[in-house]
Design a protein around this motif. Sequence first.
Motif, PDB file in Angstrom:
ATOM      1  N   UNK A 377      32.067  32.710  48.245  1.00 45.49           N
ATOM      2  CA  UNK A 377      32.346  33.698  47.104  1.00 45.49           C
ATOM      3  C   UNK A 377      31.489  33.759  46.170  1.00 45.49           C
ATOM      4  N   UNK A 378      30.185  33.924  46.514  1.00 45.05           N
ATOM      5  CA  UNK A 378      29.130  34.006  45.270  1.00 45.05           C
ATOM      6  C   UNK A 378      28.406  35.466  45.412  1.00 45.05           C
ATOM      7  N   UNK A 379      28.201  35.764  44.251  1.00 45.83           N
ATOM      8  CA  UNK A 379      27.595  37.273  44.080  1.00 45.83           C
ATOM      9  C   UNK A 379      26.204  36.991  43.537  1.00 45.83           C
ATOM     10  N   UNK A 380      25.350  37.899  43.572  1.00 48.22           N
ATOM     11  CA  UNK A 380      24.044  37.923  42.806  1.00 48.22           C
ATOM     12  C   UNK A 380      24.199  38.650  41.543  1.00 48.22           C
ATOM     13  N   UNK A 381      23.522  38.453  40.473  1.00 52.63           N
ATOM     14  CA  UNK A 381      23.512  38.992  39.388  1.00 52.63           C
ATOM     15  C   UNK A 381      22.079  39.332  39.024  1.00 52.63           C
ATOM     16  N   UNK A 382      21.646  40.400  39.080  1.00 51.47           N
ATOM     17  CA  UNK A 382      20.124  40.873  38.950  1.00 51.47           C
ATOM     18  C   UNK A 382      19.760  40.344  37.493  1.00 51.47           C
ATOM     19  N   UNK A 383      18.967  39.858  36.876  1.00 60.36           N
ATOM     20  CA  UNK A 383      18.609  39.330  35.620  1.00 60.36           C
ATOM     21  C   UNK A 383      18.700  40.522  34.640  1.00 60.36           C
ATOM     22  N   UNK A 384      19.674  40.414  33.609  1.00 60.08           N
ATOM     23  CA  UNK A 384      19.729  41.423  32.475  1.00 60.08           C
ATOM     24  C   UNK A 384      19.150  40.826  31.284  1.00 60.08           C
ATOM     25  N   UNK A 385      18.478  41.355  30.491  1.00 61.88           N
ATOM     26  CA  UNK A 385      17.887  40.937  29.369  1.00 61.88           C
ATOM     27  C   UNK A 385      19.210  40.617  28.481  1.00 61.88           C
ATOM     28  N   UNK A 402      34.608  41.847  43.015  1.00 59.10           N
ATOM     29  CA  UNK A 402      35.445  41.718  44.079  1.00 59.10           C
ATOM     30  C   UNK A 402      35.694  42.918  44.905  1.00 59.10           C
ATOM     31  N   UNK A 403      35.671  44.071  43.720  1.00 58.60           N
ATOM     32  CA  UNK A 403      35.848  45.614  44.430  1.00 58.60           C
ATOM     33  C   UNK A 403      34.845  45.956  45.205  1.00 58.60           C
ATOM     34  N   UNK A 404      33.501  45.544  44.879  1.00 60.48           N
ATOM     35  CA  UNK A 404      32.328  45.896  45.690  1.00 60.48           C
ATOM     36  C   UNK A 404      32.294  44.986  46.953  1.00 60.48           C
ATOM     37  N   UNK A 405      32.339  43.831  47.037  1.00 54.81           N
ATOM     38  CA  UNK A 405      32.462  43.155  48.047  1.00 54.81           C
ATOM     39  C   UNK A 405      30.731  42.446  48.025  1.00 54.81           C
ATOM     40  N   UNK A 406      30.596  41.896  49.190  1.00 55.22           N
ATOM     41  CA  UNK A 406      29.222  41.565  49.561  1.00 55.22           C
ATOM     42  C   UNK A 406      28.995  40.022  49.015  1.00 55.22           C
ATOM     43  N   UNK A 522      45.942  30.302  47.466  1.00 58.86           N
ATOM     44  CA  UNK A 522      46.861  31.251  47.008  1.00 58.86           C
ATOM     45  C   UNK A 522      46.194  32.403  46.153  1.00 58.86           C
ATOM     46  N   UNK A 523      45.464  31.922  45.329  1.00 58.56           N
ATOM     47  CA  UNK A 523      44.757  32.922  44.622  1.00 58.56           C
ATOM     48  C   UNK A 523      43.777  33.691  45.196  1.00 58.56           C
ATOM     49  N   UNK A 524      43.004  32.845  45.992  1.00 55.96           N
ATOM     50  CA  UNK A 524      41.983  33.343  47.048  1.00 55.96           C
ATOM     51  C   UNK A 524      42.551  34.338  47.919  1.00 55.96           C
ATOM     52  N   UNK A 525      43.878  33.985  48.496  1.00 56.20           N
ATOM     53  CA  UNK A 525      44.418  35.114  49.402  1.00 56.20           C
ATOM     54  C   UNK A 525      44.945  36.301  48.780  1.00 56.20           C
ATOM     55  N   UNK A 526      45.265  35.961  47.516  1.00 53.63           N
ATOM     56  CA  UNK A 526      45.778  37.299  46.750  1.00 53.63           C
ATOM     57  C   UNK A 526      44.683  38.191  46.162  1.00 53.63           C
ATOM     58  N   UNK A 527      43.294  37.506  46.482  1.00 47.85           N
ATOM     59  CA  UNK A 527      42.343  38.280  45.522  1.00 47.85           C
ATOM     60  C   UNK A 527      41.994  38.355  44.289  1.00 47.85           C
TER      61      UNK A 527
END
Lengths: 601, 249
Positions: A377-385, A402-406, A522-527
């Motif tokens: 459940x890891x997302x990429x964060x482009x480098x932001x100054x 979570x909404x965007x997925x990926x 349960x948290x994961x299952x509930x999003x």
Amino acid sequence: MSLGANKAPTPRWLRGQALIGAVLALALFIVGARLAERHLRLRADLSEDGMLSFSPATDLILGRLEDVAQLEMFVTAEIENGAGQLARTRLMEQLSELEERSGGQLQVILRDPASSSQARLEALDYGIPYENIARGGSGVLIAQEVFMGGVLRYRGGERVLPRLYPDALEYVLLSSLHALMQPRPMRVGWYVGGDDPQDFSVARDLLARRVEIMPVGGLAEGRPVPDVDVLILVRPVDLHPRAAFEVDQFVQRGGALLALVDRSAGNIAERRFEAIDSGLEDVLESWGVFVSRAHLWDQLGHRAMQIGEVNPNTGEVVNYVRVPNPMWINILPEGLDSSHPSTARLPGLALTWAHPIEPGEAPPGAERIELAHTSDRTFLVPLEPEMELDNDSIRLRDTNFLAAGGEASYPVIVALTGPLPSAFADLGRPPARDAFTGEDRVGEAGTGANAAPVLSGEGDSRVVVVGDADFLAARGRDLRVDPVSQLFLENIVDWLGAAPELLALRSKLPRDRSITDFVAEEFRAAGLSSVRGNVGRSEAQGPNANESSAIERADRRRRLHVGATVGGSAAAALVLALAAALRRRLRLTALGRTVGEGGGA
Amino acid sequence: MTPILAVARRELAAALESPTAWIATAAFVAALHGLFFVVGYPIGQLQLPPFWAGGTASLAVAFAWIPPLLVGLAPALAMSAWAEERRSGTEELLLAWPIRSGEAVIAKFLAGWALLALLIVVAIAPLALVVASLGDLDWGATLTGIAGAIVLGGACLSIGHLVSALAREQLEAFLIGSLTLGALWALGLAIGNLPAPAAALAHLFSPAAHYLDGAAVGLLDLRDGVYFALLTAAALRVTYLAVEGRRSR
């Protein structure tokens, strides 16, 4: 008390006999238990972790002793504190077992600093400290000086072991013995880039207790990497091409390299980040390794950071709060390669502002091993100054992700073994920098594409690349390095330096035996954002309705398991009761039949 | 061996038919499970959190509670072994059988021990299975812990039988047996706070220390085996002397 030939035993005589017998039985028990305690040493550690017995690596090291090793123990003979004396007894038993296992090659000599002032002075001269331990127990104020250290000698070499306690004896003693047995200690080259080399001095000093650290410099000026077993590059920044070349050629000669690569530098107080280049990008890319500039956002494995608000009037930082920061990654135990000796038994690994290593292929003939990766459940964060790091911003970003997925799992530590091609195979040796002018010596002899060929893909190399360097920086008021990070560093150094015995000794950690985290599931299952790891939601906010419902479901699952346990015991007891009742019934039936047959006869 | 086994079978069957065994089972299981899941082990130097709070797949809490629970359980199972026989007058009947006093003592002990072993397995096995379903349980340490609990239980039971042979009534046997075993358990707790010679003796003679430092953590030590064998044998020997003394009268 004697009994005449024709007399019946009197009650008094019988009582006397019984009393003597009882006393004898008791005496036999006491004497037998004491003798067994002193003389029997047969035991088997049947636990899976094997924490209570010596490891095979110990026998391996002791078996390689060609001369007698001598351990001069400065240990207080009569420790008046009960727990202390029991610890001493355990230590002596372990030392005696090690002496036996060594076949006489390890000799222990006992000196008592409490009874000999000469021994006391020698111990203090060696730097062996004493602990003040309460004499009679924890409630007694009068303390006793207790020494428990030693000096290990082998073939003219000597190592002081200031504290030899039973729990750490195996590692402390055997790793020191291993070091004394080497023709020379392992040499580790240490290079730190960036502006704050002091950040990493604690980790370096801890490592220096076991290996010889050699500072590495002058690479850009064309000085080759010195004769070291392992080269560690900590957060290299804008390495000069010639320095990168020297590093590459060190690896091509069969050298072992640990590169801790950051692609950004952050100032948390000002919430600013800037991109940095290590200067090693081309070298790493030729080996199939590319450290991304993006940050990682791990919703399952992360830690909390403490941030404060600045009072605009006074400029003082106030109201410190703990905020879960998904960019302070906790590599979960399942994210570590359980088959690799350096990570197999780590309980996890904490990284800070880590960068992913992009998926890639190992060069032909080489092998690539991903030693650590983030949760799925890891997302990429482009480098932001500039980046807001307060609780609300983090929650908002969490929800957006979570909404965007990926989401995906990303490798953050990669190991390469085998022949690795050189990035300079076609380019040739780059010119060195002039130390005085700071300019490149263009046209220097032996440089450029037409110069002598450089080494490429010839050595049997070992390289480990970590997409983070901050995890080794000393933190907090007491400037300490996370012990697990330090353990990982030492494991990697031993693996790179091919010292498998030390790895085997150190990896004697209890296996991770965490139970299923129902709340996290349960948290994961509930999003919902997970609370897994050492961080919970801000207590002041309290759980919302969805979270309460997830917690309730987790509680229900717990109760179900408790019920299954009690039910299992009840079922087993019921089976026993039924079996007993059935047996009784059968016996009565058989008895009735016998009585009936007897009546008929 | 046959008379011993015959008497042991009779004793075990009688025990399984009496309500005492089932009450003891229910109380032991309920107490052990409750302490394991809810309370943890907050006593002495070995402080352990309850299972859910600890979050570790281990039966260490259950094993830590075995010695104190045996303080009540072993005398409860042993109290009727001789005291009740004597009170109800069946002791003379038993000793009138063609069986020696020593055989009767061993038979009764074996029956009690088998019952205690069943009880320990019934209480711990479901616990182990559920914990193993939730995490990576160390089965080596678990099985040695159960085996060690059975051996410890045997030693406690032999002391219970000894007290039962000396006492006039069941209740008296239970109370004195519990006090004796409780004192032995407390001996183990006091080790850290005693001066060295007393601590060494306390460690040597505490059944709980031998169990918790050995089998409960997966370590099979011959010294612990000899200790428990000698303790059990000594207690049974004195029980025999007490029974034999009465038989001769």
